[in-house]
Structures are given as structure tokens and as C-alpha cells.
Design a protein around this motif. Sequence first.
Motif, PDB file in Angstrom:
ATOM      1  N   MET A 245       5.874   9.317   8.205  1.00  0.00           N
ATOM      2  CA  MET A 245       4.815   9.956   7.451  1.00  0.00           C
ATOM      3  C   MET A 245       5.062  11.469   7.422  1.00  0.00           C
ATOM      4  N   SER A 246       5.395  12.007   6.261  1.00  0.00           N
ATOM      5  CA  SER A 246       5.755  13.416   6.145  1.00  0.00           C
ATOM      6  C   SER A 246       4.611  14.305   5.701  1.00  0.00           C
ATOM      7  N   GLY A 247       3.509  13.730   5.335  1.00  0.00           N
ATOM      8  CA  GLY A 247       2.403  14.518   4.836  1.00  0.00           C
ATOM      9  C   GLY A 247       2.358  14.580   3.328  1.00  0.00           C
ATOM     10  N   ASP A 248       3.396  14.045   2.671  1.00  0.00           N
ATOM     11  CA  ASP A 248       3.420  14.058   1.214  1.00  0.00           C
ATOM     12  C   ASP A 248       2.299  13.211   0.624  1.00  0.00           C
ATOM     13  N   ASP A 249       1.853  12.244   1.387  1.00  0.00           N
ATOM     14  CA  ASP A 249       0.816  11.347   0.873  1.00  0.00           C
ATOM     15  C   ASP A 249      -0.561  11.660   1.469  1.00  0.00           C
ATOM     16  N   TRP A 250      -0.714  12.845   2.039  1.00  0.00           N
ATOM     17  CA  TRP A 250      -2.011  13.251   2.591  1.00  0.00           C
ATOM     18  C   TRP A 250      -2.771  14.013   1.513  1.00  0.00           C
ATOM     19  N   PHE A 251      -4.005  13.596   1.269  1.00  0.00           N
ATOM     20  CA  PHE A 251      -4.847  14.227   0.259  1.00  0.00           C
ATOM     21  C   PHE A 251      -6.191  14.586   0.862  1.00  0.00           C
ATOM     22  N   ILE A 252      -6.812  15.608   0.302  1.00  0.00           N
ATOM     23  CA  ILE A 252      -8.151  16.023   0.708  1.00  0.00           C
ATOM     24  C   ILE A 252      -9.045  15.890  -0.513  1.00  0.00           C
ATOM     25  N   GLU A 253     -10.170  15.255  -0.317  1.00  0.00           N
ATOM     26  CA  GLU A 253     -11.117  15.015  -1.405  1.00  0.00           C
ATOM     27  C   GLU A 253     -12.260  16.027  -1.308  1.00  0.00           C
ATOM     28  N   ASP A 254     -12.592  16.653  -2.448  1.00  0.00           N
ATOM     29  CA  ASP A 254     -13.716  17.582  -2.438  1.00  0.00           C
ATOM     30  C   ASP A 254     -15.013  16.815  -2.690  1.00  0.00           C
ATOM     31  N   LYS A 255     -16.131  17.541  -2.719  1.00  0.00           N
ATOM     32  CA  LYS A 255     -17.426  16.866  -2.829  1.00  0.00           C
ATOM     33  C   LYS A 255     -17.644  16.206  -4.189  1.00  0.00           C
ATOM     34  N   THR A 256     -16.824  16.554  -5.181  1.00  0.00           N
ATOM     35  CA  THR A 256     -16.956  15.910  -6.490  1.00  0.00           C
ATOM     36  C   THR A 256     -16.058  14.680  -6.608  1.00  0.00           C
ATOM     37  N   GLY A 257     -15.258  14.428  -5.565  1.00  0.00           N
ATOM     38  CA  GLY A 257     -14.368  13.280  -5.582  1.00  0.00           C
ATOM     39  C   GLY A 257     -12.956  13.595  -6.044  1.00  0.00           C
ATOM     40  N   GLU A 258     -12.709  14.840  -6.448  1.00  0.00           N
ATOM     41  CA  GLU A 258     -11.363  15.221  -6.879  1.00  0.00           C
ATOM     42  C   GLU A 258     -10.466  15.375  -5.646  1.00  0.00           C
ATOM     43  N   GLU A 259      -9.238  14.897  -5.748  1.00  0.00           N
ATOM     44  CA  GLU A 259      -8.301  14.977  -4.645  1.00  0.00           C
ATOM     45  C   GLU A 259      -7.190  15.976  -4.942  1.00  0.00           C
ATOM     46  N   LEU A 260      -6.797  16.673  -3.911  1.00  0.00           N
ATOM     47  CA  LEU A 260      -5.651  17.582  -3.980  1.00  0.00           C
ATOM     48  C   LEU A 260      -4.728  17.262  -2.820  1.00  0.00           C
ATOM     49  N   PRO A 261      -3.435  17.489  -2.991  1.00  0.00           N
ATOM     50  CA  PRO A 261      -2.531  17.312  -1.854  1.00  0.00           C
ATOM     51  C   PRO A 261      -2.955  18.243  -0.713  1.00  0.00           C
ATOM     52  N   ALA A 262      -2.981  17.720   0.494  1.00  0.00           N
ATOM     53  CA  ALA A 262      -3.418  18.509   1.646  1.00  0.00           C
ATOM     54  C   ALA A 262      -2.551  19.748   1.843  1.00  0.00           C
ATOM     55  N   VAL A 263      -1.265  19.649   1.551  1.00  0.00           N
ATOM     56  CA  VAL A 263      -0.382  20.798   1.734  1.00  0.00           C
ATOM     57  C   VAL A 263      -0.795  21.946   0.808  1.00  0.00           C
ATOM     58  N   VAL A 264      -1.297  21.641  -0.372  1.00  0.00           N
ATOM     59  CA  VAL A 264      -1.783  22.674  -1.300  1.00  0.00           C
ATOM     60  C   VAL A 264      -3.025  23.340  -0.720  1.00  0.00           C
ATOM     61  N   VAL A 265      -3.945  22.536  -0.213  1.00  0.00           N
ATOM     62  CA  VAL A 265      -5.182  23.073   0.364  1.00  0.00           C
ATOM     63  C   VAL A 265      -4.867  23.994   1.543  1.00  0.00           C
ATOM     64  N   PHE A 266      -3.982  23.559   2.421  1.00  0.00           N
ATOM     65  CA  PHE A 266      -3.670  24.364   3.599  1.00  0.00           C
ATOM     66  C   PHE A 266      -2.876  25.614   3.240  1.00  0.00           C
ATOM     67  N   SER A 267      -1.915  25.508   2.345  1.00  0.00           N
ATOM     68  CA  SER A 267      -1.135  26.698   1.987  1.00  0.00           C
ATOM     69  C   SER A 267      -2.005  27.716   1.251  1.00  0.00           C
ATOM     70  N   GLU A 268      -2.918  27.259   0.419  1.00  0.00           N
ATOM     71  CA  GLU A 268      -3.837  28.187  -0.245  1.00  0.00           C
ATOM     72  C   GLU A 268      -4.778  28.839   0.757  1.00  0.00           C
ATOM     73  N   SER A 269      -5.165  28.111   1.793  1.00  0.00           N
ATOM     74  CA  SER A 269      -6.017  28.674   2.843  1.00  0.00           C
ATOM     75  C   SER A 269      -5.279  29.774   3.601  1.00  0.00           C
ATOM     76  N   ILE A 270      -4.012  29.552   3.862  1.00  0.00           N
ATOM     77  CA  ILE A 270      -3.213  30.576   4.535  1.00  0.00           C
ATOM     78  C   ILE A 270      -3.087  31.805   3.646  1.00  0.00           C
ATOM     79  N   LYS A 271      -2.860  31.609   2.359  1.00  0.00           N
ATOM     80  CA  LYS A 271      -2.801  32.735   1.420  1.00  0.00           C
ATOM     81  C   LYS A 271      -4.108  33.512   1.426  1.00  0.00           C
ATOM     82  N   TYR A 272      -5.219  32.781   1.498  1.00  0.00           N
ATOM     83  CA  TYR A 272      -6.544  33.409   1.509  1.00  0.00           C
ATOM     84  C   TYR A 272      -6.710  34.308   2.735  1.00  0.00           C
TER      85      TYR A 272
END
Length: 76
Positions: free
Chosen positions: A1-28
Motif C-alpha cells: 500500500m503506497s498511499g496512491d489509493d488513499w482519499f479524503i472525503e470532504d463534507k460534501t462527499g467530494e474525494e481528493l487524493p490524500a497526498v494532495v490534501v497533505f501537500s497543500e496543507s504543507i504549502k499552507y
Amino acid sequence: MSGDDWFIEDKTGEELPAVVVFSESIKYLKQPLMEEVKKQQTVIGVDDIKWIFIVPSIWSDPAKGFMRRAAVEVYA
């Protein structure tokens, strides 16, 4: 399991790859620091800073690798 298939769902039900969420958080977190450095009129660049991310030792190797990948993507 490399994390490529890890997703985070927002309160509207939309999913984003977890790596995108975390990398954007680091940028923030990185952005205000770099703005403050610029305001102080120092010659410190992003490459002059040693960024250290600490993860719990109980995390699995795939989870640790995922965080490493998210941090690297900030600079890609």
C-alpha cells in the motif's frame, strides 16, 4: 500500500487524493513563513531552510513514506 489509493472525503462527499490534501496543507504552512522572511528583508531562501516533519514511530512504513511523498510534492 503506497498511499496512491488513499482519499479524503470532504463534507460534501467530494474525494481528493490524500497526498494532495497533505501537500497543500504543507504549502499552507510554508507560505506565511516565506512571506515573513521576505518582510524581514533577509536573504534566506527556501533551500536554506531544513524542513523537518516528525511522524509518530508507531506509523507504518507506508504511512511514513506517504508523508515523505507529500512533503516532496510541495517542491515538485
